[in-house]
Design an enzyme around this catalytic site. Sequence first.
Site, PDB file in Angstrom:
ATOM      1  CB  VAL A  95      -0.657  -0.014   1.396  1.00 13.47           C
ATOM      2  CG1 VAL A  95      -1.785   1.359   0.963  1.00 13.47           C
ATOM      3  CG2 VAL A  95      -1.707  -1.202   1.424  1.00 13.47           C
ATOM      4  CG  ASP A  96       3.535   3.958  -2.937  1.00 16.86           C
ATOM      5  OD1 ASP A  96       3.943   4.569  -1.991  1.00 16.86           O
ATOM      6  OD2 ASP A  96       4.153   3.956  -4.109  1.00 16.86           O
ATOM      7  CB  THR A  97       1.048   6.878   1.019  1.00 13.33           C
ATOM      8  OG1 THR A  97       2.270   7.267   1.268  1.00 13.33           O
ATOM      9  CG2 THR A  97       0.271   6.227   2.324  1.00 13.33           C
TER      10      THR A  97
END
Length: 298
Positions: free
Chosen positions: A178-180
């Site tokens: 999960v890459d902001t």
Amino acid sequence: MEIYIDILILQNVVMNYLILFMTSKLSKTRISNLRLLLGSLVGASYVVFLLLFPEMKIYYTTVAKILLSLFIVAVTFYPPEFKSFMRILAIFYISTFIFAGAAFAFLYFNKTGGLIQNGIFYIFADSKWSMMFFSSVTVCIIVKIFWDLIQERFIKDNLCIPLKIVFENGIIDLHALVDTGNSLHDPLTNAPVVVVEFNAIKDILPKDIQNIFEESKEEDLVRATEIISDSKWFSRFRLIPFTSLGKENGMLIGFKPDYIEIGENTDKKGVSDVIIGIYNRTLSKNNNYNALLSPELV
């Protein structure tokens, strides 16, 4: 005070649209502009009804306004499950309070800006659009700050979750980070993009598309476009511009899968409106994950 009903309707439609738009973003519910406009018109028609029939006091009650909010959410989002409906309703109230707070703040600093009477928000002609504009900007800033704080607090950079990709008869299971920082969207459909390593997904890709990456032709846009144009999967593939992944002004070749599944067990979530961007390098040094997932998909 003179009230122009056409201006009043337009003001309420615009504000209702902004509130519903923010609700859709915060709830991660993709809704068409037509649905948003329809919900906005429902809210605006209620205000007009109050002006035309001011003697009907029952419509000024809290119960009536709650029923109105239920109807607006139902018309706009038509959530199939009760739990989903209540979640969107709560976010709708939060969005409304944020916009109302911003509007009250500008009314406080500009005492000639407007008033509230019988539950109707009036904005005077000399300041209506400027106040709506600055209120909207303020709300965007507030939401952006709090959204970033929420992501930092609850979505850690090292969070990896299971991801399943289904394309035609092929299924691939892998792990996604999960890459902001992944805010890629398909420029045509505005669908979020999941970046996936080519080696992790090549088995479900058509052979002619595999050849593009195996021969490192993905950066030769002219040749890659020719191959994709001749493929029977032409309508499923996209070109997605990006300015990250170690390169500026780059272009990812992507495709629309049948659907993806995010998470596992009771937390599993299916998504069909998404694009898979193919990355012909390694994303993780220790191979802990093979894809980058946008937080809005979680």
